[in-house]
Motif scaffolding. Structure first.
Motif, PDB file in Angstrom:
ATOM      1  N   ASP A  30      38.923 -48.051 -66.294  1.00  0.00           N
ATOM      2  CA  ASP A  30      38.391 -47.001 -65.438  1.00  0.00           C
ATOM      3  C   ASP A  30      37.118 -46.377 -66.008  1.00  0.00           C
ATOM      4  N   ALA A  31      36.448 -47.072 -66.904  1.00  0.00           N
ATOM      5  CA  ALA A  31      35.255 -46.519 -67.553  1.00  0.00           C
ATOM      6  C   ALA A  31      34.195 -46.142 -66.538  1.00  0.00           C
ATOM      7  N   ILE A  32      33.555 -44.995 -66.768  1.00  0.00           N
ATOM      8  CA  ILE A  32      32.433 -44.545 -65.958  1.00  0.00           C
ATOM      9  C   ILE A  32      31.164 -44.720 -66.779  1.00  0.00           C
ATOM     10  N   LEU A  33      30.166 -45.341 -66.179  1.00  0.00           N
ATOM     11  CA  LEU A  33      28.901 -45.612 -66.861  1.00  0.00           C
ATOM     12  C   LEU A  33      27.840 -44.616 -66.424  1.00  0.00           C
ATOM     13  N   LEU A  34      27.172 -44.024 -67.407  1.00  0.00           N
ATOM     14  CA  LEU A  34      25.966 -43.245 -67.157  1.00  0.00           C
ATOM     15  C   LEU A  34      24.793 -44.147 -67.515  1.00  0.00           C
ATOM     16  N   ILE A  35      24.118 -44.672 -66.508  1.00  0.00           N
ATOM     17  CA  ILE A  35      23.097 -45.695 -66.710  1.00  0.00           C
ATOM     18  C   ILE A  35      21.734 -45.022 -66.795  1.00  0.00           C
ATOM     19  N   LEU A  36      21.087 -45.198 -67.942  1.00  0.00           N
ATOM     20  CA  LEU A  36      19.820 -44.513 -68.205  1.00  0.00           C
ATOM     21  C   LEU A  36      18.775 -45.491 -68.729  1.00  0.00           C
ATOM     22  N   PRO A  37      17.605 -45.562 -68.116  1.00  0.00           N
ATOM     23  CA  PRO A  37      16.501 -46.281 -68.757  1.00  0.00           C
ATOM     24  C   PRO A  37      16.127 -45.589 -70.067  1.00  0.00           C
TER      25      PRO A  37
ATOM     26  N   SER B 174      19.684 -28.924 -67.204  1.00  0.00           N
ATOM     27  CA  SER B 174      19.788 -29.221 -65.777  1.00  0.00           C
ATOM     28  C   SER B 174      20.297 -30.643 -65.552  1.00  0.00           C
ATOM     29  N   PHE B 175      19.852 -31.577 -66.385  1.00  0.00           N
ATOM     30  CA  PHE B 175      20.333 -32.948 -66.242  1.00  0.00           C
ATOM     31  C   PHE B 175      21.819 -33.028 -66.571  1.00  0.00           C
ATOM     32  N   THR B 176      22.251 -32.347 -67.627  1.00  0.00           N
ATOM     33  CA  THR B 176      23.667 -32.343 -67.992  1.00  0.00           C
ATOM     34  C   THR B 176      24.516 -31.780 -66.861  1.00  0.00           C
ATOM     35  N   LYS B 177      24.040 -30.710 -66.223  1.00  0.00           N
ATOM     36  CA  LYS B 177      24.764 -30.124 -65.098  1.00  0.00           C
ATOM     37  C   LYS B 177      24.866 -31.117 -63.946  1.00  0.00           C
ATOM     38  N   ALA B 178      23.795 -31.858 -63.688  1.00  0.00           N
ATOM     39  CA  ALA B 178      23.817 -32.852 -62.618  1.00  0.00           C
ATOM     40  C   ALA B 178      24.840 -33.953 -62.905  1.00  0.00           C
ATOM     41  N   VAL B 179      24.950 -34.365 -64.163  1.00  0.00           N
ATOM     42  CA  VAL B 179      25.948 -35.376 -64.536  1.00  0.00           C
ATOM     43  C   VAL B 179      27.353 -34.843 -64.289  1.00  0.00           C
ATOM     44  N   GLN B 180      27.592 -33.578 -64.628  1.00  0.00           N
ATOM     45  CA  GLN B 180      28.911 -32.987 -64.403  1.00  0.00           C
ATOM     46  C   GLN B 180      29.241 -32.937 -62.906  1.00  0.00           C
ATOM     47  N   LEU B 181      28.244 -32.648 -62.076  1.00  0.00           N
ATOM     48  CA  LEU B 181      28.467 -32.657 -60.629  1.00  0.00           C
ATOM     49  C   LEU B 181      28.758 -34.066 -60.125  1.00  0.00           C
ATOM     50  N   ALA B 182      28.146 -35.064 -60.759  1.00  0.00           N
ATOM     51  CA  ALA B 182      28.289 -36.444 -60.307  1.00  0.00           C
ATOM     52  C   ALA B 182      29.628 -37.065 -60.697  1.00  0.00           C
ATOM     53  N   LEU B 183      30.258 -36.571 -61.761  1.00  0.00           N
ATOM     54  CA  LEU B 183      31.482 -37.207 -62.266  1.00  0.00           C
ATOM     55  C   LEU B 183      32.600 -37.287 -61.221  1.00  0.00           C
ATOM     56  N   PRO B 184      32.984 -36.193 -60.559  1.00  0.00           N
ATOM     57  CA  PRO B 184      34.060 -36.331 -59.563  1.00  0.00           C
ATOM     58  C   PRO B 184      33.679 -37.225 -58.391  1.00  0.00           C
ATOM     59  N   VAL B 185      32.402 -37.270 -58.053  1.00  0.00           N
ATOM     60  CA  VAL B 185      31.946 -38.147 -56.972  1.00  0.00           C
ATOM     61  C   VAL B 185      32.094 -39.608 -57.386  1.00  0.00           C
TER      62      VAL B 185
ATOM     63  N   LEU C   1      28.426 -44.254 -62.271  1.00  0.00           N
ATOM     64  CA  LEU C   1      29.349 -45.030 -61.438  1.00  0.00           C
ATOM     65  C   LEU C   1      30.458 -45.633 -62.288  1.00  0.00           C
ATOM     66  N   LYS C   2      31.557 -45.931 -61.628  1.00  0.00           N
ATOM     67  CA  LYS C   2      32.632 -46.647 -62.318  1.00  0.00           C
ATOM     68  C   LYS C   2      32.191 -48.089 -62.538  1.00  0.00           C
ATOM     69  N   ALA C   3      32.416 -48.587 -63.726  1.00  0.00           N
ATOM     70  CA  ALA C   3      32.003 -49.953 -64.040  1.00  0.00           C
ATOM     71  C   ALA C   3      32.687 -50.955 -63.122  1.00  0.00           C
ATOM     72  N   SER C   4      33.980 -50.745 -62.870  1.00  0.00           N
ATOM     73  CA  SER C   4      34.725 -51.671 -62.015  1.00  0.00           C
ATOM     74  C   SER C   4      34.200 -51.654 -60.578  1.00  0.00           C
ATOM     75  N   ARG C   5      33.820 -50.470 -60.075  1.00  0.00           N
ATOM     76  CA  ARG C   5      33.293 -50.377 -58.716  1.00  0.00           C
ATOM     77  C   ARG C   5      31.949 -51.085 -58.605  1.00  0.00           C
ATOM     78  N   PHE C   6      31.129 -50.958 -59.623  1.00  0.00           N
ATOM     79  CA  PHE C   6      29.838 -51.656 -59.584  1.00  0.00           C
ATOM     80  C   PHE C   6      30.057 -53.157 -59.532  1.00  0.00           C
TER      81      PHE C   6
END
Length: 470
Positions: A105-112, A122-133, A199-204
């Motif tokens: 169930d790993a979630i990947l934060l993909i960053l160049p 602000s970026f950290t807050k955006a990641v926290q908002l994105a996690l449940p989604v 995104l979830k690695a498995s979903r990708f």
């Protein structure tokens, strides 16, 4: 399990002559503390419950990535090597396959690795908002709220809200012309496409298998025979060479019904050109971004960057980019910054090395600086890290003289092994099997004088090497 997946490929040709193929922009210190790669790594460590990153790097940059991770205090990262560049979709697929081995169930934060973010909070807050989604199966991208009409970025059109701060993606838009970009900014419903995802690695992998099964199948074949090599994970080179070249946007994001976007204002820049760096930097009262030893007289709105021990002076100029390195100088109008890559193309076509190599070349054991060269000779300044060693090697076309400037050298020359101290020297005849090692606790510096009919770096026959290059 939240795992950062850092994509560190790319050559950064628009930032030539500082960024080059063998030392691209992500591994350079262009602004702030550390390199762009290290700043990206540090940004991930601000998140809660984050694991060590997975890094996808090219074969040429493997030691740069490993060294800069250690300098950042990251000792347990996984570095996957791409035998050839195949764009972001295959690179992310490699990281996703490794991630699901660690946690289904790993979630990947993909960053160049080469982006600049000035407002990490602000970026950290955006990641926290994105996690449940992302946990609900959405493929989340981060849209940057535009503060100007920009023709160098793609755009994302927002649709209906699907949660706090999150929206379904209506469409992705290619880089627009200026009038269209102005309309997007005025509309207020468009964001810049940042190329960052959660995104979830498995979903990708599911979505990739649905929309680009040829990519997933080829990447799986290459990854199936992956092997550990020192600190790196090597996939099958022949199999990976058959992987189709495609981006995550084209392969998945523009086709899926589960694309989401979270708009964020975080002082973001992809540092895609010298003009972007000028815009992101701290400029003086005359609008100049200056670095190094520079003098600016009647100079405005320019970027001036000088290398060590080199004075750069300007008089009566405006809107220029002037960048010097030990072996090249770039002068360009700021409006032409995107065309710098054309210089690189001409260097390649002419068979010149300046498109890929700096005068100072970094190696896993240290570095060398080509001080002078001419017909049948070359002079290098070599620095070897404490405890490091060059490969056991020989040359078919050149002999070498070594003079120790500081430190202690352990020299292997055919059947002899001996030490040299400061102001001592030795001669390595053509064809002799030799090695240089630093047995001390301080850097070893020496001057190497090469002589012979051919002095190219490809006249190295490695017989044994601790860095796996033999």
């Amino acid at each position: 399990m939240l795992i950062p997946l850092i994509l560190s490929g790319g050559s950064g040709t628009r930032l030539w002559p500082v960024s080059r193929k063998n030392l691209p922009k992500q591994f350079l210190s262009l602004t702030g503390q550390g390199t762009l790669f290290q700043q990206t790594v540090a940004r991930t460590q601000l998140l809660e419950d984050v694991r060590a990153p997975i890094v996808v790097a090219s074969e040429d940059h493997r030691f740069l990535a490993a060294e800069q991770l250690l300098e950042s205090g990251i000792a347990d990262a996984k570095i996957i090597l791409e035998p050839v560049a195949r764009n972001t979709a295959p690179a992310i697929a490699l990281g996703a396959l490794l991630a699901v081995e660690q946690d289904a169930d790993a979630i990947l934060l993909i960053l160049p690795a080469d982006h600049l973010i000035g407002d990490s909070a602000s970026f950290t807050k955006a990641v926290q908002l994105a996690l449940p989604v992302a946990r609900e199966g959405w493929l989340v991208t981060f849209g940057i709220r535009p503060d100007r009409p920009e023709t160098g970025f793609g755009y994302i059109r927002r649709a209906e809200s699907i949660g706090e701060g999150a929206y379904q993606v209506a469409k992705f838009v290619e880089k627009p012309v200026l009038a269209t970009a102005e309309a997007y900014v005025a509309d207020g419903g468009y964001d810049w496409n940042s190329g960052m995802f959660l995104l979830k690695a498995s979903r990708f992998l599911e979505e990739l298998g649905q929309h680009a099964p040829d990519i997933l199948q080829s990447v799986r074949q290459a990854y199936a025979s992956a092997k550990a090599d020192l600190d790196f994970v090597r996939v099958d080179a022949e199999a990976f060479a058959r992987v189709p070249d495609n981006s995550i946007d084209y392969a998945v994001m523009e086709k899926t019904q589960r694309a989401a976007v979270i708009p964020v204002t975080c002082d973001w820049s992809d540092i895609g050109s010298w003009s972007a760096l000028w815009l992101a930097g701290v400029r003086d009262a005359q609008g100049n971004l200056r670095e190094g030893d520079t003098i600016a007289v009647d100079t405005t709105n320019s970027l001036l960057r000088s290398h060590d021990r080199h004075l750069l002076a300007t008089v009566g100029v405006d809107d220029l980019i002037i960048v010097t390195t030990p072996d090249a100088t770039l002068v360009a109008h700021r409006d032409s910054a995107q065309d710098v890559k054309r210089v690189v193309d001409e260097l390649k076509a002419a068979g010149r090395s300046e498109h890929s190599l700096h005068r100072i070349v970094r190696r896993p054991w240290g570095s060398y600086d080509s001080i002078e060269s001419g017909d049948r000779f070359q002079v290098k300044r070599i620095v070897v890290k404490p405890g490091a060693a060059l490969s056991l090697q020989k040359h078919h076309h050149r002999a070498e003289h070594w003079i120790v400037v500081s430190g202690t050298a352990e020299v292997t020359c055919d059947d002899r092994v001996f030490l040299l101290g400061e102001n001592q020297s030795t001669y390595i005849p053509l064809g002799s099997v030799h090695r240089l090692r630093n047995p001390g606790k301080v850097s070893l510096e020496l001057i190497e004088v090469q002589s012979g009919s051919y002095l190219g770096e490809d006249d190295i026959v490695r017989l044994e090497d601790v860095y796996g290059r033999s």
